[in-house]
Design a protein around this motif. Structure first.
Motif, short mmCIF file in Angstrom:
data_model
loop_
_atom_site.label_atom_id
_atom_site.label_comp_id
_atom_site.label_asym_id
_atom_site.label_seq_id
_atom_site.Cartn_x
_atom_site.Cartn_y
_atom_site.Cartn_z
N ASN A 189 -5.19 -33.85 -0.98
CA ASN A 189 -5.46 -33.83 -1.83
C ASN A 189 -6.88 -33.72 -1.89
OD1 ASN A 189 -3.22 -32.92 -4.27
ND2 ASN A 189 -2.98 -35.58 -3.50
N LYS A 190 -7.64 -33.35 -1.04
CA LYS A 190 -8.96 -33.74 -0.89
C LYS A 190 -9.75 -32.70 -1.45
CE LYS A 190 -8.84 -37.18 2.53
NZ LYS A 190 -8.61 -37.44 3.75
N ILE A 191 -10.80 -32.82 -2.00
CA ILE A 191 -11.52 -31.56 -2.27
C ILE A 191 -11.98 -31.48 -1.26
CG2 ILE A 191 -13.88 -30.74 -3.45
CD1 ILE A 191 -13.45 -32.98 -5.70
N LEU A 192 -13.37 -31.65 0.17
CA LEU A 192 -13.38 -31.48 0.66
C LEU A 192 -12.39 -31.51 2.15
CD1 LEU A 192 -16.22 -32.73 -0.06
CD2 LEU A 192 -16.44 -30.02 -0.48
N ASN A 193 -12.67 -30.59 3.12
CA ASN A 193 -11.37 -31.48 4.06
C ASN A 193 -11.72 -29.79 4.93
OD1 ASN A 193 -9.59 -32.56 5.62
ND2 ASN A 193 -7.92 -32.55 4.47
N CYS A 200 -19.38 -37.41 1.79
CA CYS A 200 -18.66 -37.32 0.83
C CYS A 200 -16.72 -37.61 0.73
CB CYS A 200 -18.45 -35.70 -0.25
SG CYS A 200 -19.85 -35.36 -1.11
N MET A 201 -17.31 -37.07 1.98
CA MET A 201 -15.75 -37.03 2.88
C MET A 201 -15.22 -38.34 3.73
SD MET A 201 -15.30 -33.32 5.03
CE MET A 201 -14.19 -33.33 6.14
N GLN A 202 -16.46 -39.21 3.34
CA GLN A 202 -16.05 -40.39 4.08
C GLN A 202 -15.45 -40.86 2.79
OE1 GLN A 202 -19.33 -40.88 6.29
NE2 GLN A 202 -18.00 -40.78 8.57
N ILE A 203 -15.97 -41.00 1.24
CA ILE A 203 -15.39 -41.70 0.17
C ILE A 203 -14.25 -41.29 -0.10
CG2 ILE A 203 -16.04 -42.01 -1.59
CD1 ILE A 203 -19.40 -40.63 -1.15
#
Lengths: 573, 466
Positions: B147-151, B358-361
């Motif tokens: 579901n993540k925006i950034l992957n 961002c990805m870590q968050i």
């Protein structure tokens, strides 16, 4: 927030109910608003209880009028001894000399917070000597500032560093010799290395309330503000007044005057800045020096001002910090501006005035021994009040202004005390009437338990605690009542010992760290009533303690923190 | 920075506390002997690990003195092409902005105060496009589950390791005055980065912060150099650039912040100098925009190699609380930007870059607060969209200046921006209960438009709350 008083104190417990009070004023700004917020009535006649008058009125009318014992007025008869620039300096100089003569050299040396000053034209020769001496020493850069006596808002002020620049002034003076007062000035050595923030000069406006000169009773308001000039400071360019004068009245006329922020920081923001830049200790020292400067200023004129129980006065101190963070007194205003240029400013001033009125206590509900009332802290009563050694503060000036919470607490404890004395007077009356005591008590009880707050206390006295859904409030008040029966009555005053700080002790130290701004330290001479008040404060605090204990610096910030405009708005809304 | 000779290394050694500790140890070891040879010392040093310590110390000094190369190419090819696209996009934006200003000059009535080349939302939106591009190719299967925006497949530190790294902040105790004074002295006497970093990690007393930063950036004896450099730049500012106008507009926003309005003028001066500073291109740790030159474009990239963006003034503002000297403020800002903040605007796979952060968050929030993560997704207000502003601008404007400076301390202390991940997670956790009640984007906006006060310590606490 006088509404707390209205909320908690029952009508019959007032010595003088607020609906009976009348005020008179010619001002139409925050002053009128603050009066109205207290639900006092305006009057045009002479039947006022409080009058907020212009300075001139005092001079013209006061000597010829007889004031009723209950009437209060906002100026002392000869306040100009402190608030006119030339007289202030004269009095300071004289007081300093007296101290020296009495051998109090150390205290005399503390009177170093005003720049070298001369009165013109009377002291022109001495000034000229001093000026020549400096020029001969090769110091041609020292600037002097000329201020007309008795004018305000920066009118007529100019800066010079060549004697020719005042020759024109001298000439006009000669023509006017018939009327020497017209152009009386003081000339002061200009403080050339002021502290600059963002490259801009600023001064501080700090409010001090004097309710009596005998004994000297002073309350200091926690919030003030720093006023910035709009242009970068330039020591070379002495002709541009925008650079040098911080008066709002002057800065308003500048082209890039920012309406929204009004070129001001409140004192808390300033303290935050200074703390970040210079560290906690240095700033604490500076603010303590400011407080002492104000006390010393009033001590210097204490014997000169005609004390009058009808009078009180709210002074606006203008203070400048130099680059070494040493405070300099520029001026004391007897009628500091009560017009506002921003909504935040408006609330600040209305709150300030409201607290003044609470201290004046026309309703006669307070004991007169409260150490903090709203945003005001008692700093001097006869002698300066010293805070305990282990206190995190040296002065509450610029600390978080917790007036709203504080007023709530003080209103609650006052309500309890008033209910108590009211009850006592009732019982006494009954005792005199010998019979029917029990009935009366029953009646009393019934009457009181019908409303909340102080009445719950009765349960405690009778030893029966009603199960109430307000259990929290109940316990707080119950615990207080154990101390209460003897309180507030004069004859018992000496029997009741105040608990010294150890008692509130270790656990409250933590509380003080996180919320130290709201708790006042004990003072052994204090009225016993306050101990109940303080206990109440402590108890209400306990329920509020934050879970985490931030590390030292953080907690020190917390005192100051958030009192930027954000919180101020939050508080005062 | 040039290579150091032996003399300079020795001087640096002497300025570190560790060196003197080692010396003391050696002295103690030989206290009873009268004749000591070099060989004896060597043997002794080897036997009690002193040698290793010394080697580490020296290598640290040398490492620090080596010039850091600016990162131009990313190891992941895909990001390199993205960067070029990003730059092209910005050039387009520039044209639009330029057109707008022209129109404004002609028509005074229609003044648009919101002129900027890009803001944090544009940046995030651009990062979001990566997903689609990649999913078209290799990682299709993975994408469907997330579901993540950034992957994006870039090397990432495990989120747990970040959480572990900063956990010590929870245990911060109140320091006694004595200890604080000790730290003060330490800052005054210490010159070695590694020690300064340690101080910054734990606690920097107010009033000493500026000195610590200056020492860490090796500016401590260069006051005149910095001043001269700044004066030179200020002279260059007399030639108006198009970008000046954008910076001025940007400054208006900062002037509405109570804490910073006093510094508006200083901030603007700093930024004007900044976009004229030639040394930035060589000092900046990562190239923000691909330096393509447009032959016929009316405007080129500024000398710095990247476009000024919206709210750039925010990075300068808290530093005004450190010094009254503008050239110091400028030097600190420049160094902070070139070392750290540049990564917040860089399209890169570096561990500090906005992409990684961002990805870590997202990773932490989705694993530790899956309910919140899902809820935000459903109401169409993704996690990252909520905190992108705070992340990119380092919470400036959201916290009071002393708290911001505590963040800066942490950045220096760990030579990394990861503290922002912790704070952003804490920020979301703090408002979790309210956010879960929000039914749409408007609700969410309302939550954040209310008066609120966030504190460094508080957010750290929230970050670790389960």
């Amino acid at each position: 927030m006088s509404e707390y008083f209205r909320k908690y104190i029952k009508k019959e417990h007032y010595a003088n109910h607020y609906s009976n009070l009348k005020f008179k004023t010619s001002f139409r700004n925050c002053i009128l608003e603050a009066f109205k917020r207290r639900l006092w009535k305006e009057t045009d006649g002479d039947d006022w209880d409080i009058m907020w008058a212009e300075k001139e009125w005092i001079h013209e009318v006061m000597d010829h009028t007889h004031l009723q014992s209950n009437q209060k007025i906002n100026h002392f008869r000869n306040h100009y001894e402190l608030t006119r620039k030339d007289l202030m300096i004269k009095n300071f100089k004289r007081y300093k000399k007296n101290l020296e003569r009495e051998g109090k050299q150390e205290e005399a040396n503390n009177y170093n917070f005003f720049p070298l000053t001369f009165h013109l034209p009377s002291e022109y020769p001495i000034f000229f000597e001093e000026f020549k001496r400096q020029t001969n020493n090769g110091d041609t850069k020292t600037a002097w500032i000329m201020k007309p006596i008795g004018k305000s808002q920066g009118k007529g002020i100019f800066i010079f560093n060549k004697i020719q620049q005042i020759s024109q002034w001298k000439n006009t003076l000669r023509y006017n010799q018939d009327n020497p007062q017209a152009e009386a000035y003081i000339v002061q050595k200009y403080i050339a290395d002021p502290l600059l923030i963002g490259g801009k000069k600023f001064d501080m406006r700090i409010y001090l309330l004097c309710t009596s000169y005998q004994p000297l009773t002073l309350y200091l308001y926690r919030t003030g503000f720093a006023r910035f000039t709009h242009h970068r400071y330039d020591n070379e360019d002495i002709s541009n007044t925008y650079v040098h004068l911080t008066n709002v009245a002057i800065q308003k006329t500048s082209d890039n005057y920012d309406e929204k922020l009004g070129g001001k920081w409140n004192l808390q923001t300033l303290k935050l800045y200074l703390m970040t830049k210079y560290g906690q200790e240095k700033v604490a020292e500076t603010f303590y020096n400011i407080q002492m400067l104000m006390i010393r200023s009033l001590q210097a004129v204490q014997k000169i001002i005609i004390n009058d129980k009808h009078c009180f006065e709210l002074y606006g101190f203008d203070i400048l910090l130099d680059a070494q963070l040493k405070p300099w007194l520029l001026e004391v205003n007897a009628s500091p501006s009560m017009t506002s240029n921003t909504p935040v400013d408006f609330e600040l001033k209305c709150g300030l005035l409201d607290d003044v009125f609470t201290i004046i206590d026309l309703e006669k509900v307070l004991t007169g021994n409260e150490e903090q009332i709203g945003g005001f802290d008692l700093i001097c009563k006869g002698t300066p009040i010293k805070l305990p050694i282990n206190s995190t503060f040296t002065t509450y000036l610029g600390a978080f202004n917790n007036r709203q919470q504080q007023l709530k607490k003080i209103a609650k404890s006052t309500a309890i005390r008033l209910a108590q004395t009211y009850q006592e007077s009732q019982t006494k009356a009954i005792e005199v009437g010998s019979k029917g005591q029990k009935e009366k008590e029953e009646k009393d009880k019934q009457m009181r338990s019908s409303s909340k707050g102080p009445q719950v206390m009765q349960n405690g006295v009778n030893g029966s605690i009603k199960t109430n859904n307000q259990s929290k409030q109940n316990t707080i008040i119950k615990r207080n009542t154990t101390n209460l029966p003897t309180l507030g009555t004069v004859q018992n005053k000496n029997n009741v010992k105040r608990y010294p700080l150890q008692n509130a002790g270790q656990q409250s130290q933590q509380i003080q760290q996180s919320q130290s701004n709201s708790s006042k330290k004990n003072n052994p001479n204090e009225d016993s009533m306050l101990s109940a008040n303080q206990k109440l404060q402590k108890l209400t605090q306990e329920s509020k303690i934050n879970q985490f204990q931030p590390y030292k610096q953080q907690s020190q910030y917390n005192d100051v923190m958030g009192m930027g405009s954000r919180n101020l708005q939050k508080n005062e809304e | 920075m040039q290579q150091l000779d032996n003399q300079e290394i020795l001087m640096k050694l002497k300025s570190s506390k560790q060196f003197w500790d080692i010396k003391k140890k050696i002295k103690q070891g030989f206290s009873d002997q009268q004749k000591i040879g070099v060989n004896d010392i060597q043997k002794f040093a080897q036997s009690c690990e002193i040698e290793d310590q010394l080697i580490k110390l020296i290598s640290h000094i040398l490492k620090k003195s080596k010039k850091r190369e600016t990162l131009k190419e990313d190891q992941i090819e895909f990001l390199n092409t993205s960067k070029i696209k990003w730059t092209e996009l910005l050039f387009k934006n520039l044209d639009i902005v330029h057109q707008k200003t022209k129109n404004q000059e002609e028509d005074d009535t229609n003044t648009d105060s919101k002129l900027y080349i890009y803001d944090e939302k544009n940046l995030l939106a651009f990062l979001q496009t990566f997903k689609q591009q990649q999913s078209n190719n290799l990682y299709q299967n993975v994408q469907f589950q997330s579901n993540k925006i950034l992957n994006i497949n870039i090397p990432l530190k495990s989120s747990q390791s970040i959480l572990d790294k900063y956990q010590y902040l929870l245990l911060q105790e109140e320091l006694s005055d004595e200890k604080i004074n000790k730290i003060r002295k330490q800052i005054e006497n210490e010159h070695l980065d590694i020690e300064l970093e340690k101080i910054a990690q734990t606690f920097v007393p107010n009033g000493e912060r500026c000195l610590l930063y200056l020492k860490y950036f090796e500016f401590d004896h260069q006051d005149t150099v910095l001043q001269q450099h700044f004066v030179k730049l200020q002279k260059e500012c007399l030639n108006q650039l198009f970008y000046d106008e954008l910076l001025e507009i940007d400054g208006h926003e900062i002037s509405e912040d109570t804490f910073y309005f006093v510094f508006q003028e200083q901030i603007l001066t700093c930024l004007k100098c900044f976009i004229r500073d030639r040394t930035i291109k060589e000092n900046i740790r990562i190239q923000l925009q691909s330096g393509i030159k447009k032959e016929h474009a009316e405007f080129q990239l500024p000398i710095t190699g990247f476009f000024p963006f919206k709210n750039i003034s925010k990075y300068v503002a808290p530093l005004c609380y450190l010094s009254t000297k503008i050239h110091i403020i400028y030097a600190l800002f420049k160094e902070f930007f070139c070392r750290y903040f540049c990564f917040l605007h860089a399209i890169s796979s570096e561990s500090n870059s906005i992409l990684s952060l961002c990805m870590q968050i997202e990773e932490i929030v989705s694993t530790r607060s899956p309910k919140l993560f899902h809820h935000l997704k459903v109401i169409g207000c993704d996690t990252l969209k909520l905190i992108i502003h705070q992340l990119v601008y380092c919470f400036i404007g959201d916290m009071d200046p002393p708290h911001i400076l505590t963040i800066y301390d942490q950045i220096i202390g760990h030579d990394s921006l990861e503290i922002l991940v912790i704070l952003c997670v804490g920020f979301l956790n703090k408002y979790k209960s309210k956010l879960l009640l929000a039914k749409n984007q408007e609700n969410v906006q309302q939550i954040f438009s209310e008066l609120r006060e966030d504190r460094f310590q508080e957010l750290v606490q929230y970050a670790y709350k389960q």
